[in-house]
Design a protein around this motif. Structure first.
Motif, PDB file in Angstrom:
ATOM      1  N   VAL A 160      -6.251   1.032 -10.541  1.00  0.00           N
ATOM      2  CA  VAL A 160      -5.031   0.232 -10.442  1.00  0.00           C
ATOM      3  C   VAL A 160      -5.169  -1.050 -11.244  1.00  0.00           C
ATOM      4  N   ASP A 161      -4.030  -1.706 -11.497  1.00  0.00           N
ATOM      5  CA  ASP A 161      -4.060  -3.003 -12.163  1.00  0.00           C
ATOM      6  C   ASP A 161      -4.923  -3.932 -11.316  1.00  0.00           C
ATOM      7  N   GLY A 162      -5.842  -4.609 -11.937  1.00  0.00           N
ATOM      8  CA  GLY A 162      -6.686  -5.531 -11.191  1.00  0.00           C
ATOM      9  C   GLY A 162      -8.004  -4.932 -10.743  1.00  0.00           C
ATOM     10  N   GLY A 163      -8.180  -3.635 -10.862  1.00  0.00           N
ATOM     11  CA  GLY A 163      -9.476  -3.053 -10.509  1.00  0.00           C
ATOM     12  C   GLY A 163      -9.380  -1.663  -9.939  1.00  0.00           C
ATOM     13  N   LEU A 164     -10.097  -1.462  -8.839  1.00  0.00           N
ATOM     14  CA  LEU A 164     -10.120  -0.155  -8.200  1.00  0.00           C
ATOM     15  C   LEU A 164      -9.723  -0.322  -6.741  1.00  0.00           C
ATOM     16  N   GLU A 165      -9.047   0.711  -6.218  1.00  0.00           N
ATOM     17  CA  GLU A 165      -8.637   0.660  -4.828  1.00  0.00           C
ATOM     18  C   GLU A 165      -8.991   1.990  -4.189  1.00  0.00           C
ATOM     19  N   THR A 166      -9.497   1.943  -2.967  1.00  0.00           N
ATOM     20  CA  THR A 166      -9.809   3.191  -2.279  1.00  0.00           C
ATOM     21  C   THR A 166      -8.878   3.346  -1.084  1.00  0.00           C
ATOM     22  N   ILE A 167      -8.267   4.524  -0.993  1.00  0.00           N
ATOM     23  CA  ILE A 167      -7.438   4.816   0.183  1.00  0.00           C
ATOM     24  C   ILE A 167      -7.926   6.117   0.810  1.00  0.00           C
ATOM     25  N   GLU A 168      -7.605   6.262   2.092  1.00  0.00           N
ATOM     26  CA  GLU A 168      -7.945   7.493   2.787  1.00  0.00           C
ATOM     27  C   GLU A 168      -6.679   8.321   2.928  1.00  0.00           C
TER      28      GLU A 168
END
Ligand SMILES: Cc1cc2nc3c(=O)[nH]c(=O)nc-3n(C[C@H](O)[C@H](O)[C@H](O)COP(=O)(O)OP(=O)(O)OC[C@H]3O[C@@H](n4cnc5c(N)ncnc54)[C@H](O)[C@@H]3O)c2cc1C
Ligand SMILES: Cc1cc2nc3c(=O)[nH]c(=O)nc-3n(C[C@H](O)[C@H](O)[C@H](O)COP(=O)(O)OP(=O)(O)OC[C@H]3O[C@@H](n4cnc5c(N)ncnc54)[C@H](O)[C@@H]3O)c2cc1C
Lengths: 250, 324
Positions: A160-168
């Motif tokens: 994502v914009d701004g880095g990495l995101e983790t979702i479940e």
């Protein structure tokens, strides 16, 4: 795990497209159609999941009969079988998603993997629309998928914009692949031979009872404004002086 | 036509300026077909974001708050926007074509069975009909698109619409009643790319490096140049894939679309996919040791040189300029 991978043929992305004189489309003569690169990444991920968890990988495409070639390419990578929903090339993202939803239900898929965007239309829509139509969780732009011990959930890392995101996400879910998810394998020669004999079910789109009237219609194409590039400078001194006094950007 | 809604992007309560381009696009539509432009802020404890939006010339700001909106999720956002659209009868919804808008807007399209035009660069009127312009084929074609149905959904390319002005007279902020349905998704964690530099999509100057930079430690050189220019740093896919640069630095068709005043490409060949993300920059400088590199075709100032020699010279010249 039963995994459905949706793939789409696109004109070879390394060739610059030419627009037809009347703006009605692009010139496709002598242009090779290939599997959309993001869809290849999705196929690769499905194969890796199957290698770990066992199961079946089914590829599906919605489009003209000629798409069989790209379907065979995915089968040659190692997918088990295929569904080709035969349709015109005028379906929009909503229509494709609704058609795919029927196939997902019919196949009782536990996970749907797709590309994040097709590199011709650059829409980046079908996966997320499909998730909504199915009422399933979605994880777009995936760069990593990790399953929980019971395989009922997965942690998906997203670019994502701004880095990495983790979702479940609870399974079943729709996950769309980004570039860093994996590096797709090349089909082996035996793989290509085997692919010719693998099952490919052809389903006429009319038999699915989906309204595919396009809601987003591409009326015409035009070339973008041309950029007058090609300027050269001899050395850094000239570059800096031109940036300062000619371009006035320093 | 009916009124228009802009969905505001923020990162944990920090307003994102790309929303301002979505406001401009929404106003362009209102200018062509009528209707008023409202904004919707979703989150938890984000009154400050609503307050910023209230100064951007929208008619009013709807503020939908709740613990379930504390972290962005496509399902909760798409669901809440759908509720607001249905309750108030909006005829069009705009959001930035960022990874935020590109994630939940198609889901909204699926929920409402509504047509979505992605990454739009223009809106026009042809007789009574709306015509939407959007780039296709890595920006090598501009498609004219017609949307059928309602509401009309758009994600907006930030570089194509001048940002709406901030800090204007404050318009009302109204509470919106929304419920969250996470539908089997949950936020786990976020790994932010830390940077003191301007944001890539907002920077006046960008210095980008590709495979020619050869190693992560050589990005020091890029940083030094960027420091002199107060620039953001970008990268080609090759540099990101190699692990030398974080993913959100990738400029291109499938990364970020940028259009700074000055774009400096170092050791980047200029593949179609890279050009798609930067060819609308005002001035392009390319430094590449291969004189045949396609990047030179779009460069205003092309320098055939070894970047490891040229960049230190540039840094020295810039230091001289500053002290002069
Ligand atoms: C061979 C072919 C030729 C076409 N030619 C034209 C044309 O000339 N003009 C025109 O306007 N439209 C054409 N279309 C239709 C148009 O491409 C559709 O809008 C498209 O299929 C919808 O997806 P997208 O490109 O918006 O996908 P995106 O949302 O960008 O794609 C994301 C992902 O969705 C999946 N996906 C997308 N499309 C399909 C599909 N058809 N089958 C299975 N999975 C899919 C893939 O995993 C893809 O990576 C063509 C379609 C096909 C299959
Ligand atoms: C589906 C898909 C999506 C893609 N999306 C993107 C995208 O969004 N953005 C993107 O950038 N790419 C994207 N790509 C990749 C793209 O096709 C190219 O592979 C990539 O842009 C190449 O990166 P590069 O120019 O850094 O590397 P290369 O093409 O390897 O070029 C390196 C350049 O550095 C020069 N060089 C080497 N050493 C020096 C030196 N010492 N001094 C000066 N010059 C030097 C070389 O002459 C060469 O021109 C995508 C590809 C695909 C298939």
């Amino acid at each position: 795990m039963k995994i459905l991978v949706a793939i789409k043929p696109v004109p070879n992305p390394d060739e610059k497209v030419k627009i037809k004189g009347d703006g009605s489309g692009i010139v496709l003569d002598n242009i090779k159609m290939v599997v959309n690169p993001f869809c290849e990444i999705a196929v690769e991920e499905a194969l890796r999941i199957r290698e770990k968890l066992t199961g079946e990988v089914v590829v599906v495409t919605v489009g003209p009969k000629e798409s069989e070639q790209q379907v065979r390419s995915a089968l040659a990578m190692g997918a088990d079988r295929a569904v080709l929903v035969e349709a015109g090339t005028d379906l929009d993202s909503l229509a494709v998603a609704k058609v795919l939803a029927k196939v997902v239900a019919d196949e009782k898929a536990e996970l749907v993997l797709m590309g994040k965007q097709s590199v011709d239309d650059d829409n980046n829509q079908v996966g997320q629309i499909l998730a909504a139509v199915l009422g399933w969780p979605q994880a777009s732009f995936a760069s990593k998928i990790e399953f929980a011990a019971d395989n009922k959930k997965a942690n998906v890392t997203r670019e994502v914009d701004g880095g990495l995101e983790t979702i479940e996400v609870a399974l079943p879910a729709v996950v769309t692949a980004d570039l860093r998810l994996n590096e797709p394998r090349y089909a082996s020669l035996p793989g290509i031979m085997k692919a010719k004999k693998k099952e490919m079910k052809v389903v006429p789109v009319a038999s699915l009872g989906v309204d595919t009237t396009p809601r987003v219609k591409v009326l015409s194409l035009a070339p973008p404004p041309l950029r007058a590039g090609g300027g050269r400078v001899a050395d850094v001194a000239e570059l800096m002086s031109k940036l300062k006094s000619e371009a006035k950007v320093l | 036509m009916a009124d228009i809604l802009v969905v505001v992007e923020h990162q944990d309560g920090v307003f994102k300026k790309n929303t301002l381009s979505a406001v401009s696009a929404a106003k362009a539509l209102a200018g062509l077909f009528g209707g008023e432009v409202d904004a919707l802020v979703l989150g938890d404890g984000v009154a400050a974001v609503a307050d910023v939006m209230a100064g951007t010339g929208v008619r009013k700001v709807l503020l939908g708050e709740g613990a379930a909106f504390a972290k962005y999720l496509a399902a909760t956002y798409a669901g809440a926007v759908a509720q607001v659209v249905k309750a108030k009868g909006y005829g069009a919804v705009f959001a930035p074509a960022s990874t935020f808008g590109k994630d939940f807007m198609p889901r909204l399209s699926g929920l409402l069975d509504a047509p979505l035009a992605s990454d739009i660069v223009g809106l026009e009127k042809d007789g009574d009909a709306l015509r939407v312009k959007r780039p296709m084929y890595a920006g090598n074609a501009i498609g004219t698109v017609e949307l059928v149905g309602s509401p009309l959904l758009f994600t907006v390319r930030q570089t194509a619409f001048n940002p709406a002005a901030m800090g204007g007279e404050k318009t009302p902020v109204e509470k919106a009643t929304v419920t969250a349905e996470a539908g089997g998704t949950a936020f786990v964690s976020r790994q932010e790319t830390k940077s003191e530099r301007p944001e890539l999509t907002e920077a006046r100057v960008i210095v980008s490096a590709g495979r020619g930079i050869k190693a992560q430690e050589n990005f020091k050189l890029v940083e030094e140049l960027a420091d002199q220019l107060n620039a953001a740093i970008g990268a080609s896919r090759a540099a990101v894939d190699a692990g030398w640069a974080p993913n959100d630095w990738q400029v291109g068709q499938t990364g970020k679309i940028v259009a700074p005043v000055l774009y400096i490409a170092l050791g980047i060949s200029g593949a179609i996919q890279h050009l798609a993300g930067m060819k609308d920059s005002k001035v392009i400088v390319a430094i590449n040791k291969d004189e045949e590199a396609p990047i030179f075709q779009v460069a205003d100032y092309g320098l055939v040189a070894d970047l490891f020699k040229a960049v230190p010279e540039m840094i020295a010249e810039l230091k001289k300029l500053k002290s002069a």
